[in-house]
Motif scaffolding. Structure first.
Motif, PDB file in Angstrom:
ATOM      1  N   ARG A 216     -10.646   1.265  53.492  1.00  0.00           N
ATOM      2  CA  ARG A 216      -9.356   0.625  53.301  1.00  0.00           C
ATOM      3  C   ARG A 216      -9.569  -0.677  52.531  1.00  0.00           C
ATOM      4  N   VAL A 217      -8.650  -0.992  51.644  1.00  0.00           N
ATOM      5  CA  VAL A 217      -8.717  -2.258  50.911  1.00  0.00           C
ATOM      6  C   VAL A 217      -7.578  -3.121  51.432  1.00  0.00           C
ATOM      7  N   THR A 218      -7.773  -3.656  52.637  1.00  0.00           N
ATOM      8  CA  THR A 218      -6.718  -4.456  53.274  1.00  0.00           C
ATOM      9  C   THR A 218      -6.700  -5.891  52.772  1.00  0.00           C
ATOM     10  N   GLY A 219      -7.782  -6.318  52.135  1.00  0.00           N
ATOM     11  CA  GLY A 219      -7.848  -7.657  51.583  1.00  0.00           C
ATOM     12  C   GLY A 219      -8.494  -7.634  50.224  1.00  0.00           C
ATOM     13  N   MET A 220      -8.012  -8.478  49.322  1.00  0.00           N
ATOM     14  CA  MET A 220      -8.512  -8.483  47.952  1.00  0.00           C
ATOM     15  C   MET A 220      -8.322  -9.877  47.363  1.00  0.00           C
ATOM     16  N   VAL A 221      -9.345 -10.373  46.662  1.00  0.00           N
ATOM     17  CA  VAL A 221      -9.264 -11.660  45.982  1.00  0.00           C
ATOM     18  C   VAL A 221      -9.917 -11.528  44.611  1.00  0.00           C
ATOM     19  N   ARG A 222      -9.210 -11.986  43.596  1.00  0.00           N
ATOM     20  CA  ARG A 222      -9.824 -12.152  42.287  1.00  0.00           C
ATOM     21  C   ARG A 222     -10.160 -13.624  42.138  1.00  0.00           C
ATOM     22  N   TYR A 223     -11.431 -13.895  41.813  1.00  0.00           N
ATOM     23  CA  TYR A 223     -11.839 -15.267  41.528  1.00  0.00           C
ATOM     24  C   TYR A 223     -12.682 -15.258  40.271  1.00  0.00           C
ATOM     25  N   GLN A 224     -12.199 -15.954  39.247  1.00  0.00           N
ATOM     26  CA  GLN A 224     -12.830 -15.967  37.941  1.00  0.00           C
ATOM     27  C   GLN A 224     -12.986 -14.529  37.437  1.00  0.00           C
ATOM     28  N   ASP A 225     -14.196 -14.067  37.193  1.00  0.00           N
ATOM     29  CA  ASP A 225     -14.337 -12.712  36.655  1.00  0.00           C
ATOM     30  C   ASP A 225     -14.747 -11.679  37.705  1.00  0.00           C
ATOM     31  N   LYS A 226     -14.627 -12.039  38.980  1.00  0.00           N
ATOM     32  CA  LYS A 226     -15.023 -11.129  40.050  1.00  0.00           C
ATOM     33  C   LYS A 226     -13.825 -10.720  40.904  1.00  0.00           C
ATOM     34  N   LEU A 227     -13.935  -9.550  41.504  1.00  0.00           N
ATOM     35  CA  LEU A 227     -12.951  -9.040  42.448  1.00  0.00           C
ATOM     36  C   LEU A 227     -13.678  -8.742  43.746  1.00  0.00           C
ATOM     37  N   LEU A 228     -13.267  -9.391  44.839  1.00  0.00           N
ATOM     38  CA  LEU A 228     -13.877  -9.175  46.144  1.00  0.00           C
ATOM     39  C   LEU A 228     -12.897  -8.402  47.019  1.00  0.00           C
ATOM     40  N   VAL A 229     -13.378  -7.368  47.699  1.00  0.00           N
ATOM     41  CA  VAL A 229     -12.501  -6.540  48.525  1.00  0.00           C
ATOM     42  C   VAL A 229     -13.125  -6.336  49.908  1.00  0.00           C
ATOM     43  N   THR A 230     -12.273  -6.150  50.895  1.00  0.00           N
ATOM     44  CA  THR A 230     -12.727  -5.869  52.254  1.00  0.00           C
ATOM     45  C   THR A 230     -13.175  -4.418  52.365  1.00  0.00           C
ATOM     46  N   THR A 231     -13.941  -4.146  53.408  1.00  0.00           N
ATOM     47  CA  THR A 231     -14.369  -2.777  53.675  1.00  0.00           C
ATOM     48  C   THR A 231     -14.061  -2.412  55.127  1.00  0.00           C
ATOM     49  N   SER A 232     -14.087  -1.116  55.399  1.00  0.00           N
ATOM     50  CA  SER A 232     -13.834  -0.640  56.758  1.00  0.00           C
ATOM     51  C   SER A 232     -14.460   0.740  56.904  1.00  0.00           C
ATOM     52  N   GLY A 233     -14.321   1.306  58.102  1.00  0.00           N
ATOM     53  CA  GLY A 233     -14.757   2.673  58.331  1.00  0.00           C
ATOM     54  C   GLY A 233     -16.234   2.871  58.115  1.00  0.00           C
TER      55      GLY A 233
END
Length: 482
Positions: free
Chosen positions: A208-225
């Motif tokens: 699941r991608v319940t959280g997501m942040v773009r900062y500069q040239d990166k994309l950080l996403v949460t993980t689960s399961g």
């Protein structure tokens, strides 16, 4: 800091607003009215409690795990030269519908108070599918705070494929939204993936991608399961083209497939709890387990980003393992900019939600990555505990360079469905938006199932609710808090 949340002035008999403020878009009565049985909420979460012990803060530490450059280069050599987000945005092939073209049923998901000033619904084909669900949004991420990538104004939205209910078959995709023209938003899809076998192949991100942040040239996403890492990192300059249109993911006869999409993002790094596997006992919906457990991971899902096996750390019993974030947001009002995280507590349990933040690196060579020491360890800058449960969206914002920080929590509607709640908390108390005839009516937000993303360039708070993407001025939220 002034006292808040203890003696809130209750407004009674106020009529619900039935228009989208600023846009003049009428909502139906069913979109704005809330039944009395649904509306009365008295679960004031009170004040935030700082977590200051060395043990508590140590449990929030992460270990950075870069994907070897050789693996990424091998994948690029096989798939072709990577492109950046600007190329993907220029190839947008779908359109978001303006709120005036949304159905009455879709509009029911929009906030009641404050009303959205901008609202959009996805392409009818994407809106109709029950296999995919929008869960997160990232509306900013650059120094200007305008959410631009080159010449394009970009909004990213993370969607999750439900799989077969056990974690198998789960996928994650991102909508790259070209928001240059507010009256006509277009988008296209990219699949999130993880390199395996030393970059000779990739698998789908089974999370699941319940959280997501773009900062500069990166994309950080949460993980689960089945995913054992807490966060995955994607480089928006390293997006690969799929060459085969098929449901498969990875190398296939004749080329490369991304579940039918034209674009695929291979992870470039991940962050894992330094103490081992993280605690996923509170599900992303705030109602229970997160879908992890024995037998839920495929063979490929049990591989790390570099193609090897996982470490010896294993998830502990409830409360014995470090938390994994379920919500993320960017706070560029902190110094340095920071990644805000939350792990929600189940609505039917007796645990508390945790909120914390990690500083981003200020090293230009580590643009978009978290601040880490020489061993790759990332420490939390601050952490709190709150009695609020069912938290899915989190956002922190400081008022002025010397002001205090407010934490905004979007809470789900829970099993009863309908509208969720939006609370502002600090170390002195909590306040919520109100609507309806009852002084305790706080169910005014969207369904609460989507993340929160603040765009400082426009002063708007973005979220997703149901099948809608919407924005509300933060000033309007502040005006309605009581």
């Amino acid at each position: 800091m002034k006292q808040r949340g203890r003696h809130r002035r209750r407004r009674r008999g106020r009529a619900l607003r039935a228009v989208l403020a600023g846009a003049g878009l009428a909502l139906t009565a069913t979109a704005t009215l809330i039944s009395a049985s649904q509306a009365t909420v008295t679960d004031d979460p009170g004040a935030l409690r700082p977590l200051t012990s060395a043990t508590e803060l140590a449990g929030l530490r992460l270990t950075e795990q870069p994907v070897p450059a050789a693996s990424l280069d091998r994948l690029a050599a096989a798939m072709g030269r990577p492109v950046d987000a600007g190329t993907v945005l220029g190839a947008a092939d779908r359109s978001l519908r303006d709120a005036a073209d949304c159905t009455d049923e879709e509009k029911k998901a929009l906030p009641v108070e404050p009303a959205a000033t901008r609202a959009y619904c996805w392409d009818t084909e994407d809106a109709a599918t029950g296999e995919w669900r929008p869960q997160s949004v990232a509306a900013a991420g650059d120094a200007s705070g305008t959410g631009r990538w080159g010449t394009h104004r970009v909004i990213l939205s993370g969607w999750t494929h439900r799989g077969d209910g056990t974690g198998r078959g789960r996928l994650a995709r991102v909508a790259f939204v070209d928001a240059d023209d507010p009256a006509r938003l277009t988008y296209t899809w990219a699949l999130l993936a993880v390199p395996v076998d030393g970059g000779r192949d990739y698998r789908a991100l089974a999370s699941r991608v319940t959280g997501m942040v773009r900062y500069q040239d990166k994309l950080l996403v949460t993980t689960s399961g089945a995913e054992r890492d807490a966060l995955y990192v994607y480089d928006l300059r390293r997006i690969q083209r799929a060459t085969v249109t098929a449901d498969a993911v990875g190398r296939v006869p004749g080329g490369w497939s991304a579940h039918g999409y034209r674009w695929v993002l291979p992870a470039v790094a991940s962050y894992r709890p330094a103490a081992g596997g993280c605690d996923r006992t509170a599900g992303p919906d705030g109602t229970g387990g997160a879908g992890s457990g024995p037998g839920t991971a495929s063979a490929s899902a049990r591989m790390s980003v570099s193609g090897g096996g996982y470490g010896s750390g294993a998830p502990g019993r409830e409360g014995s393992a470090p938390p994994c974030p379920t919500g993320l947001s960017l706070d560029d009002s902190s110094t340095p900019d920071s990644l805000v995280a939350s792990q929600t507590a189940a609505a039917d349990g007796d645990r508390h939600t945790r909120l914390w933040r990690y500083p981003f690196s200020t090293d230009p060579a580590r643009a978009g990555l978290l601040a880490a020491d020489s061993a790759g360890t990332v420490g939390a800058a601050e952490a709190y505990e709150t009695d609020a449960n069912g938290v899915r969206g989190v956002f922190a914002h400081r008022t002025g360079p010397s002001g205090h920080t407010d934490w905004y929590l979007g809470r789900t509607a829970g099993k009863r469905g309908g509208h969720g709640t939006l609370w502002r908390q600090d170390e002195h108390g909590a306040e919520a938006t109100e609507c309806g005839a009852s002084g305790d009516t706080h169910r005014c937000w969207g369904d609460g199932a989507g993340s929160l993303s603040y765009e400082p360039g426009t002063g708007e708070l973005w979220s997703v609710s149901g099948r809608t993407l919407f924005a509300v001025p933060l000033s309007a939220v502040e005006h309605e808090l009581h």
